[in-house]
Design a protein around this motif. Structure first.
Motif, PDB file in Angstrom:
ATOM      1  N   LEU A  38       0.824  -1.208   0.000  1.00  0.00           N
ATOM      2  CA  LEU A  38       0.000   0.000   0.000  1.00  0.00           C
ATOM      3  C   LEU A  38       0.860   1.260   0.000  1.00  0.00           C
ATOM      4  O   LEU A  38       0.519   2.250  -0.658  1.00  0.00           O
ATOM      5  CB  LEU A  38      -0.948  -0.008   1.195  1.00  0.00           C
ATOM      6  N   LEU A  39       1.964   1.242   0.733  1.00  0.00           N
ATOM      7  CA  LEU A  39       2.866   2.405   0.701  1.00  0.00           C
ATOM      8  C   LEU A  39       3.458   2.605  -0.683  1.00  0.00           C
ATOM      9  O   LEU A  39       3.590   3.736  -1.157  1.00  0.00           O
ATOM     10  CB  LEU A  39       3.982   2.234   1.729  1.00  0.00           C
ATOM     11  N   ALA A  40       3.828   1.512  -1.338  1.00  0.00           N
ATOM     12  CA  ALA A  40       4.375   1.622  -2.690  1.00  0.00           C
ATOM     13  C   ALA A  40       3.310   2.125  -3.662  1.00  0.00           C
ATOM     14  O   ALA A  40       3.604   2.932  -4.549  1.00  0.00           O
ATOM     15  CB  ALA A  40       4.925   0.277  -3.145  1.00  0.00           C
ATOM     16  N   MET A  41       2.067   1.653  -3.504  1.00  0.00           N
ATOM     17  CA  MET A  41       0.978   2.139  -4.362  1.00  0.00           C
ATOM     18  C   MET A  41       0.737   3.621  -4.134  1.00  0.00           C
ATOM     19  O   MET A  41       0.487   4.373  -5.079  1.00  0.00           O
ATOM     20  CB  MET A  41      -0.316   1.380  -4.056  1.00  0.00           C
ATOM     21  N   GLY A  42       0.808   4.056  -2.877  1.00  0.00           N
ATOM     22  CA  GLY A  42       0.576   5.457  -2.538  1.00  0.00           C
ATOM     23  C   GLY A  42       1.669   6.386  -3.024  1.00  0.00           C
ATOM     24  O   GLY A  42       1.453   7.584  -3.180  1.00  0.00           O
ATOM     25  N   SER A  43       2.851   5.838  -3.282  1.00  0.00           N
ATOM     26  CA  SER A  43       3.943   6.677  -3.765  1.00  0.00           C
ATOM     27  C   SER A  43       3.875   6.913  -5.266  1.00  0.00           C
ATOM     28  O   SER A  43       4.714   7.610  -5.824  1.00  0.00           O
ATOM     29  CB  SER A  43       5.294   6.055  -3.397  1.00  0.00           C
ATOM     30  N   GLY A  44       2.886   6.303  -5.925  1.00  0.00           N
ATOM     31  CA  GLY A  44       2.693   6.554  -7.343  1.00  0.00           C
ATOM     32  C   GLY A  44       3.335   5.549  -8.268  1.00  0.00           C
ATOM     33  O   GLY A  44       3.382   5.764  -9.476  1.00  0.00           O
TER      34      GLY A  44
END
Length: 89
Positions: A38-44
């Motif tokens: 989720l953090l990687a997805m949130g970073s774009g």
């Protein structure tokens, strides 16, 4: 023509919660993997980049993304109850 992917925009509260889950290391490994994804997805990052970085399949990526967009952080991180007899301890 394919429809554009819905971006994941993490609110600051969700970002802080995910960071604390990763830093503590006291959670189950599946929960930590979901938090990292989720953090990687949130970073774009794109789907292929997230899958390679976190080490998850395409199916897991899209199911996790759908669970987050549909139900929020708690639903995306926690496991649903499984059917059948519970494991013996």
């Amino acid at each position: 023509m394919a429809r554009p992917a819905a971006p994941i925009i993490l609110p600051p509260a969700d970002h802080a919660t995910l960071r604390s889950i990763i830093k503590k290391g006291t959670h189950k490994s599946r929960k930590i993997t979901r938090a990292r994804a989720l953090l990687a997805m949130g970073s774009g990052k794109g789907a292929a980049a997230v899958q390679a970085e976190v080490g998850i399949s395409a199916n897991k990526y899209y199911r996790l993304k759908g669970r987050y967009l549909g139900g929020g952080l708690a639903q995306a991180l926690e496991e649903r109850p499984r059917s059948g007899q519970p494991p013996s301890r």
